[in-house]
Design a protein around this motif. Sequence first.
Motif, PDB file in Angstrom:
ATOM      1  N   GLY A  45       0.775  -1.226   0.000  1.00  0.00           N
ATOM      2  CA  GLY A  45       0.000   0.000   0.000  1.00  0.00           C
ATOM      3  C   GLY A  45       0.801   1.267   0.000  1.00  0.00           C
ATOM      4  O   GLY A  45       0.244   2.359   0.153  1.00  0.00           O
ATOM      5  N   ASP A  46       2.133   1.189  -0.193  1.00  0.00           N
ATOM      6  CA  ASP A  46       2.956   2.399  -0.185  1.00  0.00           C
ATOM      7  C   ASP A  46       2.751   3.194  -1.468  1.00  0.00           C
ATOM      8  O   ASP A  46       2.522   2.631  -2.549  1.00  0.00           O
ATOM      9  N   ALA A  47       2.832   4.509  -1.342  1.00  0.00           N
ATOM     10  CA  ALA A  47       2.749   5.391  -2.506  1.00  0.00           C
ATOM     11  C   ALA A  47       4.069   5.372  -3.263  1.00  0.00           C
ATOM     12  O   ALA A  47       5.110   4.985  -2.737  1.00  0.00           O
ATOM     13  N   ASN A  48       4.024   5.803  -4.508  1.00  0.00           N
ATOM     14  CA  ASN A  48       5.214   5.781  -5.344  1.00  0.00           C
ATOM     15  C   ASN A  48       6.341   6.618  -4.757  1.00  0.00           C
ATOM     16  O   ASN A  48       7.518   6.231  -4.827  1.00  0.00           O
ATOM     17  N   ALA A  49       6.020   7.765  -4.215  1.00  0.00           N
ATOM     18  CA  ALA A  49       7.061   8.632  -3.639  1.00  0.00           C
ATOM     19  C   ALA A  49       7.744   7.935  -2.464  1.00  0.00           C
ATOM     20  O   ALA A  49       8.969   7.995  -2.306  1.00  0.00           O
ATOM     21  N   ALA A  50       6.968   7.266  -1.615  1.00  0.00           N
ATOM     22  CA  ALA A  50       7.541   6.568  -0.460  1.00  0.00           C
ATOM     23  C   ALA A  50       8.394   5.378  -0.912  1.00  0.00           C
ATOM     24  O   ALA A  50       9.458   5.111  -0.355  1.00  0.00           O
ATOM     25  N   GLY A  56      15.502   3.747  -3.072  1.00  0.00           N
ATOM     26  CA  GLY A  56      16.635   4.511  -3.572  1.00  0.00           C
ATOM     27  C   GLY A  56      16.601   4.722  -5.068  1.00  0.00           C
ATOM     28  O   GLY A  56      17.653   4.684  -5.723  1.00  0.00           O
ATOM     29  N   VAL A  57      15.392   4.927  -5.621  1.00  0.00           N
ATOM     30  CA  VAL A  57      15.243   5.194  -7.044  1.00  0.00           C
ATOM     31  C   VAL A  57      14.396   6.441  -7.196  1.00  0.00           C
ATOM     32  O   VAL A  57      13.844   6.972  -6.224  1.00  0.00           O
ATOM     33  N   CYS A  58      14.280   6.913  -8.445  1.00  0.00           N
ATOM     34  CA  CYS A  58      13.415   8.065  -8.660  1.00  0.00           C
ATOM     35  C   CYS A  58      11.961   7.612  -8.705  1.00  0.00           C
ATOM     36  O   CYS A  58      11.651   6.436  -8.918  1.00  0.00           O
ATOM     37  N   GLU A  59      11.055   8.558  -8.533  1.00  0.00           N
ATOM     38  CA  GLU A  59       9.635   8.223  -8.458  1.00  0.00           C
ATOM     39  C   GLU A  59       9.120   7.655  -9.773  1.00  0.00           C
ATOM     40  O   GLU A  59       8.272   6.759  -9.786  1.00  0.00           O
ATOM     41  N   ASP A  60       9.654   8.138 -10.904  1.00  0.00           N
ATOM     42  CA  ASP A  60       9.230   7.615 -12.199  1.00  0.00           C
ATOM     43  C   ASP A  60       9.579   6.130 -12.340  1.00  0.00           C
ATOM     44  O   ASP A  60       8.825   5.365 -12.935  1.00  0.00           O
ATOM     45  N   THR A  61      10.723   5.730 -11.787  1.00  0.00           N
ATOM     46  CA  THR A  61      11.114   4.318 -11.846  1.00  0.00           C
ATOM     47  C   THR A  61      10.151   3.462 -11.055  1.00  0.00           C
ATOM     48  O   THR A  61       9.721   2.387 -11.509  1.00  0.00           O
ATOM     49  N   ALA A  62       9.792   3.916  -9.868  1.00  0.00           N
ATOM     50  CA  ALA A  62       8.844   3.165  -9.049  1.00  0.00           C
ATOM     51  C   ALA A  62       7.495   3.063  -9.764  1.00  0.00           C
ATOM     52  O   ALA A  62       6.839   2.004  -9.750  1.00  0.00           O
ATOM     53  N   ARG A  63       7.077   4.143 -10.385  1.00  0.00           N
ATOM     54  CA  ARG A  63       5.785   4.153 -11.082  1.00  0.00           C
ATOM     55  C   ARG A  63       5.813   3.187 -12.279  1.00  0.00           C
ATOM     56  O   ARG A  63       4.837   2.464 -12.527  1.00  0.00           O
TER      57      ARG A  63
END
Length: 381
Positions: A45-50, A56-63
């Motif tokens: 349930g974590d958000a992309n920013a978290a 340790g990556v950028c938010e776009d990578t997580a998304r």
Amino acid sequence: MSPTSADVVILTDKERDVLTRRANAASCPHREVLRARIVLAAADGDANAAIAREVGVCEDTARRWRHRFCLERLEGLEDRPRPGRPRVFTPVEVAEVKALACSRPADHDLPLTRWSTTELRTHAVAGGLVRPVSPSTIGRWLAADAIKPWQHRSWIFPRDPDFAAKAARVLDLYHRRWDGIELRDDEYVISADEKSQLQALKRRHRETPAGPGQSRRVEFEYRRGGTLAYFAAYDVHQARVMGMTAPKTGIVPFTDLVEQVMTREPYASAKRVFWVVDNGSSHAGQASIDRMRQAWPNAVLVHLPVHASWLNQVEIYFSILQRKAITTGDFADLDDLAARILAFENRYNQSAEPFGWKYTRDDLNRHLDRLNNDGTLRNAA
């Protein structure tokens, strides 16, 4: 925390198990570890920013990896096929360079015995076989090919016209057969030869023992203390070595070795003792057979084919002696070297077992058939 992404990740038990193992694997590629951790965090349930901060990556990578997983599940975490950079050199150019590498430099009037990648580049470019190319690129072409033209091994053509017959009877003796008949219990097989030019090397400084972070060190420089020869007779089936040292090789010391063996039991009273030897000058030709028969009527001298010392089992013992007792040795003089050789012989005999010789007449025939089929024996003739 409520996810801020429209991609809600819900994992099956199997998917969670796979991703957990990837995330905790010590040998897994780092990119796969990151992707597994991103999806696991999204499933919690974590958000992309978290997720980006935690992994340790950028938010776009997580998304991106969250979205790919929702669309394709585990397969979405794999790398996409990449077309790569367009080829600079044509397949014909690559083939021309490989063909050149497989040829001999002497065939191109070059004073070389083998190619280097730099010399291949120079000759191929000058001859218009390929556009300007780096030696490292040529090295990659050759490394990826099944043929390795820079590799070679030395060997000798079987030139003895009776190679098969001579070798086969020795192999039969190793399996306790002679002329198709099993050997009796009072018949023995001796493999004999001499190891010449053994040097008594006296190191200029004593060796230093191994220590933490340092291997044993042996002084490179030495003083020569002369050479001697070692004659050995190896009982193939009893795993027994009987040897002697001499100032040099020759008929006389070999005759002394034979006497040393044939005057002791069980050989003195044996029905027959077969002596397997190569074609060295100490025991070569029909004359050596006649000398053996005249001196010892129950001894049979059996010659190997020319250039077939690899079929003489005593050579195995010589290699063990060299490796364990002579190489890196430090000898005061020839007497010291001779004492070491004979002491090792005694030590070896205390626990020796027959060599696990498995090469048979059938193996020999298959080997010779293969040489004949590829034209080796015909070309040698």
